[in-house]
Design a protein around this motif. Sequence first.
Motif, mmCIF file in Angstrom:
data_model
loop_
_atom_site.group_PDB
_atom_site.id
_atom_site.type_symbol
_atom_site.label_atom_id
_atom_site.label_comp_id
_atom_site.label_asym_id
_atom_site.label_seq_id
_atom_site.Cartn_x
_atom_site.Cartn_y
_atom_site.Cartn_z
ATOM 1 N N MET A 102 0.825 -1.211 0.000
ATOM 2 C CA MET A 102 0.000 0.000 0.000
ATOM 3 C C MET A 102 0.859 1.260 0.000
ATOM 4 N N LEU B 183 -6.424 -1.317 -6.100
ATOM 5 C CA LEU B 183 -6.806 0.093 -6.165
ATOM 6 C C LEU B 183 -7.424 0.388 -7.526
ATOM 7 N N CYS C 61 -3.016 -4.304 -4.428
ATOM 8 C CA CYS C 61 -3.876 -3.633 -3.429
ATOM 9 C C CYS C 61 -5.297 -3.422 -3.929
ATOM 10 N N ARG D 83 -0.189 -1.474 -7.024
ATOM 11 C CA ARG D 83 -1.587 -1.030 -7.094
ATOM 12 C C ARG D 83 -2.522 -2.183 -7.450
ATOM 13 N N GLU D 84 -2.042 -3.073 -8.337
ATOM 14 C CA GLU D 84 -2.858 -4.238 -8.700
ATOM 15 C C GLU D 84 -3.044 -5.166 -7.496
ATOM 16 N N ALA E 263 2.130 1.523 -3.464
ATOM 17 C CA ALA E 263 1.021 1.831 -4.386
ATOM 18 C C ALA E 263 0.633 3.296 -4.346
ATOM 19 N N THR E 264 0.792 3.927 -3.184
ATOM 20 C CA THR E 264 0.401 5.330 -3.041
ATOM 21 C C THR E 264 1.595 6.292 -3.132
ATOM 22 N N ILE F 257 5.257 0.437 -8.929
ATOM 23 C CA ILE F 257 4.038 1.088 -8.414
ATOM 24 C C ILE F 257 2.782 0.468 -9.030
ATOM 25 N N GLU F 258 2.835 0.221 -10.351
ATOM 26 C CA GLU F 258 1.681 -0.366 -11.047
ATOM 27 C C GLU F 258 1.347 -1.752 -10.474
#
Length: 320
Positions: A27, A61, A59, A56-57, A30-31, A52-53
Amino acid sequence: MDDLTQLPGVGPSTAEKLKEAGYTDFMKIATATIGELTEIDGISEKAAAKIIEAARELCNLGFKSGSEVLSQRKNIWKLSTGSKNLDEILGGGLESQSITEFAGMFGSGKTQIAHQACVNLQCPERIIADDAIKEEILNEPKAVYIDTEGTFRPERIIQMAEALGLDGKEVLNNILVARAYNSDMQMLYAENVENLIREGHNIKLIVVDSLTSTFRTEYVGRGKLAERQQKLGRHMATLNKLADLYNCVVIVTNQVAARPDALFGASEQAIGGHIVGHAATFRIFLRKAKGDKRVAKLYDSPHLPDAEAMFRITEKGIHD
Protein backbone atom coordinates in the motif's frame (compact mmCIF):
# COMPACT_ATOMS: atom_id res chain seq x y z
CA MET A 1 4.97 -7.18 6.48
CA ASP A 2 4.48 -7.80 2.74
CA ASP A 3 7.04 -9.72 0.68
CA LEU A 4 8.26 -6.94 -1.63
CA THR A 5 10.19 -9.40 -3.83
CA GLN A 6 6.79 -10.27 -5.39
CA LEU A 7 7.04 -6.96 -7.26
CA PRO A 8 8.69 -6.94 -10.73
CA GLY A 9 12.41 -6.15 -10.68
CA VAL A 10 12.57 -6.17 -6.88
CA GLY A 11 15.15 -8.59 -5.52
CA PRO A 12 16.23 -8.98 -1.88
CA SER A 13 18.67 -6.04 -2.14
CA THR A 14 16.10 -3.60 -3.62
CA ALA A 15 13.45 -4.84 -1.19
CA GLU A 16 15.79 -3.99 1.69
CA LYS A 17 16.40 -0.51 0.26
CA LEU A 18 12.63 0.06 -0.09
CA LYS A 19 12.07 -0.99 3.53
CA GLU A 20 14.88 1.26 4.75
CA ALA A 21 13.19 4.16 2.93
CA GLY A 22 9.91 3.37 4.73
CA TYR A 23 8.17 1.42 1.95
CA THR A 24 7.43 -1.64 4.04
CA ASP A 25 4.24 -2.82 2.32
CA PHE A 26 2.41 -2.80 -1.00
CA MET A 27 0.00 0.00 0.00
CA LYS A 28 2.84 2.42 0.79
CA ILE A 29 4.39 1.68 -2.59
CA ALA A 30 1.02 1.83 -4.39
CA THR A 31 0.40 5.33 -3.04
CA ALA A 32 3.95 6.59 -3.70
CA THR A 33 4.97 8.69 -6.70
CA ILE A 34 7.55 7.69 -9.32
CA GLY A 35 9.71 10.63 -8.18
CA GLU A 36 9.73 9.35 -4.59
CA LEU A 37 10.86 5.86 -5.58
CA THR A 38 13.59 7.09 -7.93
CA GLU A 39 15.22 8.80 -4.94
CA ILE A 40 16.15 5.27 -3.81
CA ASP A 41 19.53 4.18 -5.16
CA GLY A 42 19.26 1.75 -8.08
CA ILE A 43 15.61 2.39 -9.03
CA SER A 44 15.08 4.04 -12.42
CA GLU A 45 11.92 5.86 -13.51
CA LYS A 46 10.88 2.92 -15.69
CA ALA A 47 11.43 0.43 -12.84
CA ALA A 48 9.60 2.70 -10.38
CA ALA A 49 6.57 2.90 -12.69
CA LYS A 50 6.41 -0.92 -12.99
CA ILE A 51 6.81 -1.40 -9.23
CA ILE A 52 4.04 1.09 -8.41
CA GLU A 53 1.68 -0.37 -11.05
CA ALA A 54 2.18 -3.92 -9.69
CA ALA A 55 1.66 -2.75 -6.10
CA ARG A 56 -1.59 -1.03 -7.09
CA GLU A 57 -2.86 -4.24 -8.70
CA LEU A 58 -2.03 -6.21 -5.55
CA CYS A 59 -3.88 -3.63 -3.43
CA ASN A 60 -6.87 -3.68 -5.78
CA LEU A 61 -6.81 0.09 -6.16
CA GLY A 62 -8.96 1.65 -8.83
CA PHE A 63 -12.46 2.88 -9.54
CA LYS A 64 -15.38 1.80 -7.35
CA SER A 65 -19.07 2.22 -8.04
CA GLY A 66 -20.99 4.80 -6.05
CA SER A 67 -22.82 1.90 -4.34
CA GLU A 68 -19.50 0.41 -3.19
CA VAL A 69 -18.46 3.78 -1.75
CA LEU A 70 -21.83 4.03 0.05
CA SER A 71 -21.29 0.54 1.47
CA GLN A 72 -17.79 1.52 2.62
CA ARG A 73 -19.22 4.60 4.36
CA LYS A 74 -21.44 2.35 6.46
CA ASN A 75 -18.28 1.49 8.42
CA ILE A 76 -17.91 5.12 9.50
CA TRP A 77 -18.34 5.75 13.23
CA LYS A 78 -18.43 8.93 15.26
CA LEU A 79 -16.79 10.04 18.48
CA SER A 80 -18.61 12.56 20.65
CA THR A 81 -16.77 15.78 21.50
CA GLY A 82 -18.55 15.87 24.87
CA SER A 83 -20.82 18.70 23.76
CA LYS A 84 -24.16 17.84 22.12
CA ASN A 85 -24.23 21.29 20.49
CA LEU A 86 -20.80 20.76 18.93
CA ASP A 87 -21.66 17.18 17.91
CA GLU A 88 -24.80 18.44 16.19
CA ILE A 89 -23.00 20.84 13.82
CA LEU A 90 -20.56 17.98 13.02
CA GLY A 91 -23.43 15.73 12.00
CA GLY A 92 -23.27 13.60 15.16
CA GLY A 93 -19.66 13.86 16.29
CA LEU A 94 -16.07 13.55 15.08
CA GLU A 95 -16.19 11.37 11.96
CA SER A 96 -13.84 8.47 11.20
CA GLN A 97 -12.12 8.25 7.78
CA SER A 98 -11.82 12.05 7.96
CA ILE A 99 -9.58 14.83 9.24
CA THR A 100 -11.24 17.40 11.49
CA GLU A 101 -9.32 20.65 11.98
CA PHE A 102 -9.87 22.93 14.97
CA ALA A 103 -8.28 26.36 14.47
CA GLY A 104 -8.29 29.34 16.78
CA MET A 105 -6.27 31.73 18.90
CA PHE A 106 -4.55 30.61 22.12
CA GLY A 107 -7.05 29.79 24.85
CA SER A 108 -9.86 29.04 22.39
CA GLY A 109 -10.08 25.38 23.45
CA LYS A 110 -8.20 23.46 20.72
CA THR A 111 -6.03 21.38 23.07
CA GLN A 112 -8.94 20.85 25.48
CA ILE A 113 -11.01 19.30 22.66
CA ALA A 114 -8.06 17.06 21.73
CA HIS A 115 -7.63 15.90 25.34
CA GLN A 116 -11.36 15.25 25.70
CA ALA A 117 -11.42 13.15 22.51
CA CYS A 118 -8.66 10.90 23.93
CA VAL A 119 -10.76 10.37 27.07
CA ASN A 120 -14.04 9.88 25.19
CA LEU A 121 -12.49 7.07 23.13
CA GLN A 122 -12.47 5.00 26.34
CA CYS A 123 -16.15 5.73 27.06
CA PRO A 124 -18.58 3.39 25.19
CA GLU A 125 -21.46 5.90 25.58
CA ARG A 126 -19.49 8.46 23.57
CA ILE A 127 -18.89 6.21 20.56
CA ILE A 128 -21.66 6.24 17.95
CA ALA A 129 -21.48 3.19 15.67
CA ASP A 130 -23.24 0.03 14.55
CA ASP A 131 -22.89 -2.81 17.07
CA ALA A 132 -20.32 -4.79 15.06
CA ILE A 133 -18.12 -1.74 14.42
CA LYS A 134 -18.51 -0.54 18.01
CA GLU A 135 -17.32 -3.93 19.27
CA GLU A 136 -14.23 -3.66 17.07
CA ILE A 137 -13.50 -0.10 18.24
CA LEU A 138 -13.91 -1.01 21.91
CA ASN A 139 -11.32 -3.80 21.69
CA GLU A 140 -8.71 -1.90 23.76
CA PRO A 141 -8.90 1.32 21.68
CA LYS A 142 -5.86 3.55 21.74
CA ALA A 143 -5.16 7.15 20.80
CA VAL A 144 -1.94 8.55 19.35
CA TYR A 145 -1.13 12.10 20.44
CA ILE A 146 1.60 13.90 18.47
CA ASP A 147 2.51 16.89 20.63
CA THR A 148 4.45 19.63 18.85
CA GLU A 149 4.12 22.39 21.46
CA GLY A 150 4.49 20.57 24.78
CA THR A 151 0.79 21.03 25.62
CA PHE A 152 -0.18 17.43 26.47
CA ARG A 153 -1.10 17.28 30.14
CA PRO A 154 -1.65 13.85 31.76
CA GLU A 155 -3.13 15.57 34.82
CA ARG A 156 -5.88 17.05 32.66
CA ILE A 157 -6.61 13.63 31.13
CA ILE A 158 -7.04 12.16 34.64
CA GLN A 159 -9.34 15.06 35.62
CA MET A 160 -11.53 14.61 32.51
CA ALA A 161 -11.56 10.81 32.87
CA GLU A 162 -12.63 10.89 36.52
CA ALA A 163 -15.44 13.32 35.62
CA LEU A 164 -16.81 10.50 33.41
CA GLY A 165 -16.31 7.84 36.08
CA LEU A 166 -13.30 6.34 34.28
CA ASP A 167 -9.98 5.26 35.78
CA GLY A 168 -7.63 8.13 34.86
CA LYS A 169 -4.45 6.04 34.88
CA GLU A 170 -6.06 3.38 32.71
CA VAL A 171 -7.09 6.05 30.19
CA LEU A 172 -3.52 7.39 30.18
CA ASN A 173 -2.17 3.90 29.44
CA ASN A 174 -4.26 3.91 26.26
CA ILE A 175 -2.79 7.17 24.93
CA LEU A 176 0.53 6.92 23.10
CA VAL A 177 2.23 10.33 23.24
CA ALA A 178 5.15 11.48 21.10
CA ARG A 179 6.81 14.90 21.47
CA ALA A 180 7.88 16.30 18.08
CA TYR A 181 10.54 19.01 18.19
CA ASN A 182 10.66 19.58 14.41
CA SER A 183 8.62 18.87 11.29
CA ASP A 184 10.67 15.78 10.33
CA MET A 185 9.95 14.16 13.70
CA GLN A 186 6.29 15.10 13.38
CA MET A 187 6.03 13.49 9.94
CA LEU A 188 7.93 10.40 11.07
CA TYR A 189 5.63 9.85 14.07
CA ALA A 190 2.59 10.01 11.78
CA GLU A 191 4.18 7.50 9.39
CA ASN A 192 5.01 5.19 12.32
CA VAL A 193 1.35 4.91 13.36
CA GLU A 194 1.00 2.18 10.73
CA ASN A 195 3.75 0.19 12.47
CA LEU A 196 1.92 0.53 15.80
CA ILE A 197 -1.23 -0.87 14.17
CA ARG A 198 0.77 -3.79 12.74
CA GLU A 199 2.17 -4.48 16.20
CA GLY A 200 -1.39 -5.04 17.39
CA HIS A 201 -2.36 -1.64 18.82
CA ASN A 202 -6.00 -0.80 18.03
CA ILE A 203 -5.37 2.83 17.06
CA LYS A 204 -8.71 4.58 16.56
CA LEU A 205 -7.81 8.23 17.21
CA ILE A 206 -4.86 10.28 15.96
CA VAL A 207 -4.29 13.80 17.31
CA VAL A 208 -1.73 16.29 15.98
CA ASP A 209 -1.51 19.28 18.33
CA SER A 210 -0.61 21.49 16.63
CA LEU A 211 -0.33 20.77 12.94
CA THR A 212 1.59 23.77 11.61
CA SER A 213 3.72 25.12 14.46
CA THR A 214 6.94 23.21 13.57
CA PHE A 215 6.56 23.99 9.84
CA ARG A 216 5.88 27.65 10.61
CA THR A 217 9.02 27.93 12.78
CA GLU A 218 11.38 26.15 10.38
CA TYR A 219 10.26 27.58 7.05
CA VAL A 220 10.34 31.34 7.47
CA GLY A 221 9.88 33.79 4.59
CA ARG A 222 8.36 33.57 1.12
CA GLY A 223 11.45 31.82 -0.28
CA LYS A 224 10.74 28.77 1.90
CA LEU A 225 6.96 28.76 1.40
CA ALA A 226 6.88 26.26 -1.50
CA GLU A 227 9.07 23.76 0.38
CA ARG A 228 6.99 24.15 3.53
CA GLN A 229 3.72 23.59 1.70
CA GLN A 230 5.11 20.54 -0.12
CA LYS A 231 6.12 18.89 3.18
CA LEU A 232 2.87 19.87 4.83
CA GLY A 233 0.98 18.35 1.90
CA ARG A 234 2.85 15.05 2.34
CA HIS A 235 2.08 15.06 6.06
CA MET A 236 -1.63 15.66 5.46
CA ALA A 237 -1.66 12.89 2.83
CA THR A 238 -0.23 10.47 5.44
CA LEU A 239 -2.93 11.45 7.94
CA ASN A 240 -5.67 11.09 5.33
CA LYS A 241 -4.40 7.65 4.35
CA LEU A 242 -4.36 6.49 7.99
CA ALA A 243 -7.90 7.80 8.55
CA ASP A 244 -9.16 6.06 5.43
CA LEU A 245 -7.36 2.71 5.60
CA TYR A 246 -7.76 2.10 9.33
CA ASN A 247 -11.13 3.80 9.95
CA CYS A 248 -9.60 6.27 12.44
CA VAL A 249 -10.74 9.65 13.68
CA VAL A 250 -8.03 12.23 12.97
CA ILE A 251 -7.99 15.59 14.77
CA VAL A 252 -5.53 18.36 13.98
CA THR A 253 -5.34 21.67 15.82
CA ASN A 254 -4.10 24.71 14.00
CA GLN A 255 -2.80 28.16 14.75
CA VAL A 256 -4.20 31.30 13.17
CA ALA A 257 -2.65 34.40 11.65
CA ALA A 258 -4.10 37.90 11.54
CA ARG A 259 -5.50 39.17 8.24
CA PRO A 260 -4.68 42.90 8.23
CA ASP A 261 -6.32 43.28 4.80
CA ALA A 262 -9.67 41.83 5.93
CA LEU A 263 -12.40 44.43 5.49
CA PHE A 264 -15.17 41.82 5.63
CA GLY A 265 -15.38 38.40 7.29
CA ALA A 266 -12.94 36.89 9.77
CA SER A 267 -9.92 38.91 10.86
CA GLU A 268 -7.92 35.69 11.43
CA GLN A 269 -7.28 32.72 9.18
CA ALA A 270 -5.91 29.23 9.80
CA ILE A 271 -2.25 28.61 8.87
CA GLY A 272 -1.38 26.26 6.02
CA GLY A 273 -3.27 27.83 3.13
CA HIS A 274 -4.93 25.72 0.44
CA ILE A 275 -2.88 22.60 1.30
CA VAL A 276 -4.52 22.24 4.71
CA GLY A 277 -7.82 23.64 3.43
CA HIS A 278 -8.21 20.93 0.79
CA ALA A 279 -6.84 18.08 2.93
CA ALA A 280 -9.01 18.67 6.03
CA THR A 281 -12.52 17.23 5.71
CA PHE A 282 -14.14 19.36 8.40
CA ARG A 283 -12.79 22.78 9.40
CA ILE A 284 -13.90 24.48 12.61
CA PHE A 285 -12.93 27.90 13.90
CA LEU A 286 -12.97 28.35 17.68
CA ARG A 287 -13.24 31.61 19.58
CA LYS A 288 -13.64 32.67 23.21
CA ALA A 289 -16.94 33.92 24.54
CA LYS A 290 -17.83 35.04 28.08
CA GLY A 291 -16.37 33.07 30.99
CA ASP A 292 -15.97 29.37 30.27
CA LYS A 293 -17.99 29.53 27.04
CA ARG A 294 -16.54 28.99 23.57
CA VAL A 295 -18.06 29.35 20.10
CA ALA A 296 -17.32 26.82 17.37
CA LYS A 297 -18.05 27.70 13.76
CA LEU A 298 -18.09 24.94 11.13
CA TYR A 299 -17.09 26.72 7.92
CA ASP A 300 -16.02 23.90 5.61
CA SER A 301 -17.49 20.43 5.12
CA PRO A 302 -18.26 18.24 2.09
CA HIS A 303 -21.90 17.72 3.10
CA LEU A 304 -22.81 19.79 6.17
CA PRO A 305 -24.00 23.41 6.18
CA ASP A 306 -22.02 26.18 7.88
CA ALA A 307 -23.16 26.40 11.48
CA GLU A 308 -22.22 27.68 14.93
CA ALA A 309 -22.41 26.04 18.34
CA MET A 310 -21.78 27.20 21.89
CA PHE A 311 -20.05 24.88 24.37
CA ARG A 312 -18.26 25.14 27.72
CA ILE A 313 -14.85 24.17 29.08
CA THR A 314 -14.81 23.50 32.80
CA GLU A 315 -12.89 21.26 35.21
CA LYS A 316 -15.05 18.38 34.02
CA GLY A 317 -14.00 18.93 30.41
CA ILE A 318 -15.98 19.77 27.27
CA HIS A 319 -19.76 19.96 27.68
CA ASP A 320 -22.79 22.16 26.92
